[in-house]
Motif scaffolding. Structure first.
Motif, PDB file in Angstrom:
ATOM      1  N   SER A  82      53.663  92.552 -60.206  1.00 32.64           N
ATOM      2  CA  SER A  82      52.212  92.613 -60.005  1.00 32.64           C
ATOM      3  C   SER A  82      51.535  91.358 -60.543  1.00 32.64           C
ATOM      4  CB  SER A  82      51.637  93.853 -60.693  1.00 32.64           C
ATOM      5  OG  SER A  82      52.258  95.029 -60.234  1.00 32.64           O
ATOM      6  N   THR A  83      51.918  90.956 -61.743  1.00 28.83           N
ATOM      7  CA  THR A  83      51.317  89.767 -62.353  1.00 28.83           C
ATOM      8  C   THR A  83      51.689  88.515 -61.581  1.00 28.83           C
ATOM      9  OG1 THR A  83      51.510  90.862 -64.503  1.00 28.83           O
ATOM     10  CG2 THR A  83      51.013  88.512 -64.517  1.00 28.83           C
ATOM     11  N   GLY A  84      52.921  88.454 -61.058  1.00 24.12           N
ATOM     12  CA  GLY A  84      53.358  87.289 -60.304  1.00 24.12           C
ATOM     13  C   GLY A  84      52.548  87.083 -59.041  1.00 24.12           C
ATOM     14  N   LEU A  85      52.235  88.170 -58.340  1.00 27.03           N
ATOM     15  CA  LEU A  85      51.424  88.050 -57.126  1.00 27.03           C
ATOM     16  C   LEU A  85      50.027  87.523 -57.454  1.00 27.03           C
ATOM     17  CD1 LEU A  85      52.453  91.372 -55.328  1.00 27.03           C
ATOM     18  CD2 LEU A  85      53.222  89.054 -54.809  1.00 27.03           C
ATOM     19  N   VAL A  86      49.439  88.052 -58.543  1.00 26.57           N
ATOM     20  CA  VAL A  86      48.111  87.577 -58.960  1.00 26.57           C
ATOM     21  C   VAL A  86      48.192  86.128 -59.415  1.00 26.57           C
ATOM     22  CG1 VAL A  86      46.222  87.925 -60.595  1.00 26.57           C
ATOM     23  CG2 VAL A  86      47.375  89.903 -59.583  1.00 26.57           C
ATOM     24  N   ALA A  87      49.280  85.777 -60.108  1.00 32.32           N
ATOM     25  CA  ALA A  87      49.421  84.410 -60.622  1.00 32.32           C
ATOM     26  C   ALA A  87      49.532  83.404 -59.481  1.00 32.32           C
ATOM     27  CB  ALA A  87      50.657  84.320 -61.520  1.00 32.32           C
ATOM     28  N   LEU A  89      48.131  83.629 -56.472  1.00 29.01           N
ATOM     29  CA  LEU A  89      46.804  83.438 -55.893  1.00 29.01           C
ATOM     30  C   LEU A  89      45.879  82.676 -56.838  1.00 29.01           C
ATOM     31  CD1 LEU A  89      44.970  84.004 -53.521  1.00 29.01           C
ATOM     32  CD2 LEU A  89      44.355  86.171 -54.568  1.00 29.01           C
ATOM     33  N   GLN A  90      45.898  83.049 -58.135  1.00 26.90           N
ATOM     34  CA  GLN A  90      45.034  82.361 -59.095  1.00 26.90           C
ATOM     35  C   GLN A  90      45.485  80.917 -59.298  1.00 26.90           C
ATOM     36  OE1 GLN A  90      44.652  84.601 -62.728  1.00 26.90           O
ATOM     37  NE2 GLN A  90      43.268  86.103 -61.802  1.00 26.90           N
ATOM     38  N   GLY A  91      46.778  80.660 -59.214  1.00 32.70           N
ATOM     39  CA  GLY A  91      47.252  79.285 -59.334  1.00 32.70           C
ATOM     40  C   GLY A  91      46.691  78.405 -58.233  1.00 32.70           C
ATOM     41  N   LEU A  92      46.697  78.920 -56.994  1.00 30.75           N
ATOM     42  CA  LEU A  92      46.134  78.166 -55.877  1.00 30.75           C
ATOM     43  C   LEU A  92      44.623  78.001 -56.025  1.00 30.75           C
ATOM     44  CD1 LEU A  92      48.107  79.855 -52.934  1.00 30.75           C
ATOM     45  CD2 LEU A  92      48.507  77.585 -53.889  1.00 30.75           C
ATOM     46  N   ALA A  93      43.946  79.107 -56.443  1.00 34.27           N
ATOM     47  CA  ALA A  93      42.482  79.086 -56.512  1.00 34.27           C
ATOM     48  C   ALA A  93      41.992  78.204 -57.653  1.00 34.27           C
ATOM     49  CB  ALA A  93      41.962  80.514 -56.675  1.00 34.27           C
ATOM     50  N   TYR A  94      42.583  78.369 -58.834  1.00 33.99           N
ATOM     51  CA  TYR A  94      42.096  77.620 -59.992  1.00 33.99           C
ATOM     52  C   TYR A  94      42.432  76.138 -59.885  1.00 33.99           C
ATOM     53  CZ  TYR A  94      41.259  82.168 -62.153  1.00 33.99           C
ATOM     54  OH  TYR A  94      40.811  83.424 -62.433  1.00 33.99           O
ATOM     55  N   SER A 408      57.179  87.309 -63.659  1.00 35.40           N
ATOM     56  CA  SER A 408      56.053  86.775 -62.874  1.00 35.40           C
ATOM     57  C   SER A 408      56.303  85.310 -62.526  1.00 35.40           C
ATOM     58  CB  SER A 408      54.746  86.936 -63.654  1.00 35.40           C
ATOM     59  OG  SER A 408      54.671  86.030 -64.743  1.00 35.40           O
ATOM     60  N   ALA A 409      56.899  84.565 -63.464  1.00 39.26           N
ATOM     61  CA  ALA A 409      57.236  83.167 -63.176  1.00 39.26           C
ATOM     62  C   ALA A 409      58.293  83.079 -62.075  1.00 39.26           C
ATOM     63  CB  ALA A 409      57.739  82.486 -64.449  1.00 39.26           C
ATOM     64  N   ILE A 410      59.213  84.034 -62.036  1.00 43.81           N
ATOM     65  CA  ILE A 410      60.231  84.043 -60.982  1.00 43.81           C
ATOM     66  C   ILE A 410      59.580  84.296 -59.621  1.00 43.81           C
ATOM     67  CG2 ILE A 410      62.229  85.309 -60.099  1.00 43.81           C
ATOM     68  CD1 ILE A 410      63.103  85.725 -63.006  1.00 43.81           C
ATOM     69  N   ILE A 411      58.577  85.190 -59.562  1.00 41.36           N
ATOM     70  CA  ILE A 411      57.842  85.429 -58.313  1.00 41.36           C
ATOM     71  C   ILE A 411      57.176  84.142 -57.849  1.00 41.36           C
ATOM     72  CG2 ILE A 411      55.937  86.701 -57.269  1.00 41.36           C
ATOM     73  CD1 ILE A 411      58.349  88.441 -57.808  1.00 41.36           C
ATOM     74  N   VAL A 412      56.547  83.428 -58.786  1.00 37.33           N
ATOM     75  CA  VAL A 412      55.905  82.152 -58.452  1.00 37.33           C
ATOM     76  C   VAL A 412      56.950  81.154 -57.951  1.00 37.33           C
ATOM     77  CG1 VAL A 412      54.583  80.207 -59.372  1.00 37.33           C
ATOM     78  CG2 VAL A 412      54.025  82.535 -60.091  1.00 37.33           C
ATOM     79  N   MET A 413      58.117  81.145 -58.578  1.00 40.26           N
ATOM     80  CA  MET A 413      59.188  80.224 -58.170  1.00 40.26           C
ATOM     81  C   MET A 413      59.661  80.538 -56.757  1.00 40.26           C
ATOM     82  SD  MET A 413      62.869  79.538 -59.999  1.00 40.26           S
ATOM     83  CE  MET A 413      63.459  81.180 -59.561  1.00 40.26           C
ATOM     84  N   ILE A 414      59.766  81.808 -56.419  1.00 44.84           N
ATOM     85  CA  ILE A 414      60.198  82.193 -55.066  1.00 44.84           C
ATOM     86  C   ILE A 414      59.194  81.683 -54.034  1.00 44.84           C
ATOM     87  CG2 ILE A 414      60.550  84.163 -53.533  1.00 44.84           C
ATOM     88  CD1 ILE A 414      61.659  85.677 -55.968  1.00 44.84           C
TER      89      ILE A 414
END
Length: 763
Positions: A82-87, A89-94, A408-414
């Protein structure tokens, strides 16, 4: 001893001055460590200390040993996804706030998280981009590499595109920020965050929310707006936007409004029914997927001219060193980033540590974020902290440890390595709308203003001035201005404390401000003056002026008047115009006697009055001969309550000594009560005491000093018969044998000189 028949307590003890108490009660000698002792202890190492150091530098060892796989792993997996999905989107937005290509936000949501997993002490915060820091980075980026015009003359920009130059600036500033945080952590100065009060942080983050809102208008409206930096940049940005408002892209506006309305409504549902929902609805992710699909299907970029995320490279870039010239030119901007990033992360971590009953280490957090930012900057990410919304997702979805953060970092990496291309048709207006919706919490802090105004007006002033300064001057200068205002309020509160005159509450040993109570009593000739703050160089003159105001006369002026009168009497006696008789002084001059200016040394007027060559000691409150007038002083005793005085500096010590000498020289006895032991030791060490100022003037409590005064000045008790009843009650025990039992009977007597004192007060 508690009386069973009434809610009273009874204390029987001698009257204590500080000297008497020290003689009767032996103190334990404590060796005070010197600076050399502290240094030796700091650099001494043994096996136990080495083990503790390893555990503190690698907190993962401590919590992994107690990790409950069966109970915690599933919760951490759900929370991490859950946190990875939010991270993502927020990474792109911020990243748009930092004026960088969006995919670099994915780097900031990955590298710092991995490092913090090993070094951090908080188990619940989600490390990654924080909007306020992104905006501060964006200000530096646009200053060195503006949207229009040539970039700054920096070696290393040659051959790089505008985006690559901006990435180099952001990573270099991030490296410097991490270096500062690591240095502060190694030097054990994590306490610096305490200088940022909740009020200051609230005002600062509210101003940052205004900046973020304005910075996202160009994406929401679909406008090309150049980046402004420096003071009043927000005014220039708004002026430019309103000037180009006619060129707004209607499709961007519609998409943004729909996204904001839907996300806002679903977030309210999440908050209202969070106890019933197993996992908060990831509405930002859902809407992003939907809009991304629609944009791809209808080709929004070509048909409507919408600005989209565009090409997202797969994989990570090679590590690169920071630019030294950028490091030298951005020190002033990097330091506020280091402080703000740590302060926000530590505040959020502290909330969750209290909620889940574990401890966090501020200095280790500084080390963790310092290393995380240095490591991330090497791979071209920008400064990381934590976002409250993202951390709330990690905690509310059941996250137990930083295993959730690692997942969550692994989700971002994927996303970065495999499926990032799916986000290429995503309109930037969607990211801007998501950022604006997430500002609700920070913008709602405006509600703090009426609350602070009712509760604490100086804090309200700090909030408002910090917010205004950060809005108008920029976040870096605004933070400095807010910190200056906050420290100024602290200085003013201690420089101008609310001094008060105390009086006795009848029938007790309690002394309160005489303006606040009706049933009080003030013995004649006695004043009790309370100082409610430390005394130092900035408020010593204020303290002396308030003391003069409380006692009703200026002792130095009275002393000079008395010494002038003595000179005149000596002259008249020498000339024969004045004679001493059994009935007093007799004026033998025929004409009127006029006061003349004395031509001798005027500094002698400040010395103690000297009666050695006079036939009698003069009573200054009686009528004086030869029409000589001297102000009368009805005060014979002054008690200074030092209970709230935590320290004295050298300037205050000198000023206090001068004030006490002036009072003693006009025959006012001064008593200091409830003085801290450290201050007493300092007074002895600094040579405060002499022939005029004696250690015997120090008493344990106000009541001890008052009883001593009554014993020394019995005429005060005679003028007010109830005074003895007010300040003291003596207990007399009459033992007698009654069948082998001893009985006692208490009887109140008016005896202010009794050695056994009974204090009675309601509780």
């Amino acid at each position: 001893m508690m009386r069973p028949t009434a809610r009273q307590y009874v204390v029987t003890r001698p009257l204590y001055s500080e000297d008497a108490f020290s003689e009767e009660h032996e103190k334990i000698y404590r060796h005070r460590k010197t600076l050399l002792d502290h240094l030796k202890e700091y650099f001494t190492c043994d096996a136990k200390r080495a083990k503790n150091a390893a555990l503190s530098l690698l907190p993962i060892i401590g919590w992994m040993r107690i990790y409950r796989i069966k109970e915690w792993l599933l919760s951490d997996i759900v929370s991490g996804i859950s946190t990875g999905l939010v991270a993502v989107l927020q990474g792109l937005a911020y990243c748009l706030l930092a004026s960088l290509p969006p995919w670099y936000g994915l780097f900031s949501a990955f590298f710092p998280v991995v490092t913090y997993f090993f070094l951090g002490t908080s188990r619940h915060i989600s490390v990654g981009p924080f909007p306020v820091l992104c905006l501060m980075i964006g200000a530096v980026v646009t200053r060195l590499v503006p949207d229009q015009g040539p970039p700054a003359n920096i070696t290393g920009f040659e051959g790089l595109t505008r985006d690559e130059q901006r990435v180099l600036v952001a990573s270099s500033v991030t490296f410097l920020t991490g270096l500062m945080q690591l240095t502060m952590g190694v030097l054990q100065v994590g306490f610096v965050v305490m200088y940022l009060s909740d009020t200051l942080v609230s005002g600062f983050t509210t101003a940052a929310a205004i900046h973020i809102l304005v910075s996202q208008l160009k994406f929401v409206l679909g406008l090309e707006v150049p980046g402004f930096s420096g003071p009043l940049s927000i005014i220039y940005t708004l002026e430019y936007i309103f000037g180009k408002i006619g060129q707004t892209n209607p499709c961007d506006v519609v998409i943004s409004i729909v996204i904001m309305v839907v996300v806002f409504i679903v977030k309210e549902i999440n908050d209202r029914f969070k106890s019933k929902l197993p996992v908060p609805i990831p509405i930002e992710v859902i809407m992003t997927v939907i809009v991304c699909g629609i944009s791809y299907a209808f080709d929004f970029k070509t048909r409507f001219g919408i600005d989209v995320v565009g090409h997202i490279p797969q994989g990570y870039e090679s590590p690169a060193p920071p630019n030294l010239q950028i490091l030298q030119g951005t020190v002033a901007e990097a330091f506020p980033m280091a402080i703000v990033g740590f302060a926000v992360a530590f505040s959020v971590a502290k909330v969750y540590s209290v909620k889940h009953d574990y401890t966090i280490d501020g200095n280790q957090e500084l080390i963790a974020f310092g290393v995380s930012n240095i490591f991330g900057a090497s791979f071209k990410s920008f400064t990381a902290s934590t976002a409250l919304s993202r951390s709330a997702v990690q905690e509310s979805t059941g996250g137990k440890t930083q295993v959730a953060g690692l997942l969550s970092a692994i989700i971002v990496m994927i996303v970065t390595l495999a499926i990032g291309f799916l986000l290429e048709p995503l309109p930037k207006s969607v990211l801007g709308a998501v950022v604006i919706v997430n500002l609700k919490g920070m913008l709602m802090q405006f509600n703090d203003i009426p609350y602070l105004w009712r509760r604490d007006k100086p804090d309200c002033v700090v909030w408002i001035l910090t917010c205004l300064a950060a809005i108008l001057l920029g976040l870096d200068l605004g933070l400095a201005a807010g910190l200056g205002v906050e420290l100024l309020t602290v200085v003013l509160r201690t420089q101008f404390p609310r001094c008060s005159v105390l009086a006795n509450i009848k029938g007790t040993d309690i002394y309160k401000d005489r303006k606040d109570y009706v049933s009080i009593y003030e013995p004649e000739g006695v004043k009790i003056f309370r100082i409610p703050s430390p005394i130092f160089f900035a408020n010593i003159e204020f303290f002396r002026s308030k003391l003069v105001e409380a006692i009703g006369f200026n002792p130095l002026r009275v002393l000079r008047k008395r010494n002038k009168a003595l000179r005149m009497i000596r002259k008249l006696l020498k000339k024969g115009d004045l004679q001493w008789t059994s009935k007093g002084f007799l004026n033998t001059s025929c004409g009127p006697i006029k006061e003349s200016e004395d031509e001798s040394n005027m500094e002698e007027l400040d010395l103690p009055t000297d009666f050695k060559d006079l036939p009698v000691r003069i009573n200054w409150n009686a009528e004086l001969p030869a029409n000589i007038h001297v102000p009368r002083v009805e005060l014979h005793s002054l008690i200074l309550d030092f209970a709230a005085v935590s320290f004295l500096d050298i300037s205050a010590l000198k000023g206090l000594k001068t004030a006490l000498k002036e009072l003693i020289r006009v025959e006012v006895e001064v008593y200091i009560v409830s003085c801290d032991t450290y201050i007493l030791e300092k007074l002895h060490h600094c040579g405060f005491f002499d022939d005029e100022i004696q250690p015997s003037m120090f008493f344990l409590t106000i009541h001890d000093a008052m009883l001593h005064i009554l014993e020394k000045h019995p005429e005060t008790t005679e003028r007010k018969s109830e005074l003895a009843k007010v300040v003291t009650t003596a207990t007399v025990h009459h033992p007698f044998n009654d069948g082998g039992r001893w009985r006692s009977r208490d009887r109140s007597v008016s005896n202010s000189s009794s050695n056994a004192l009974l204090f009675q007060q309601n509780i």
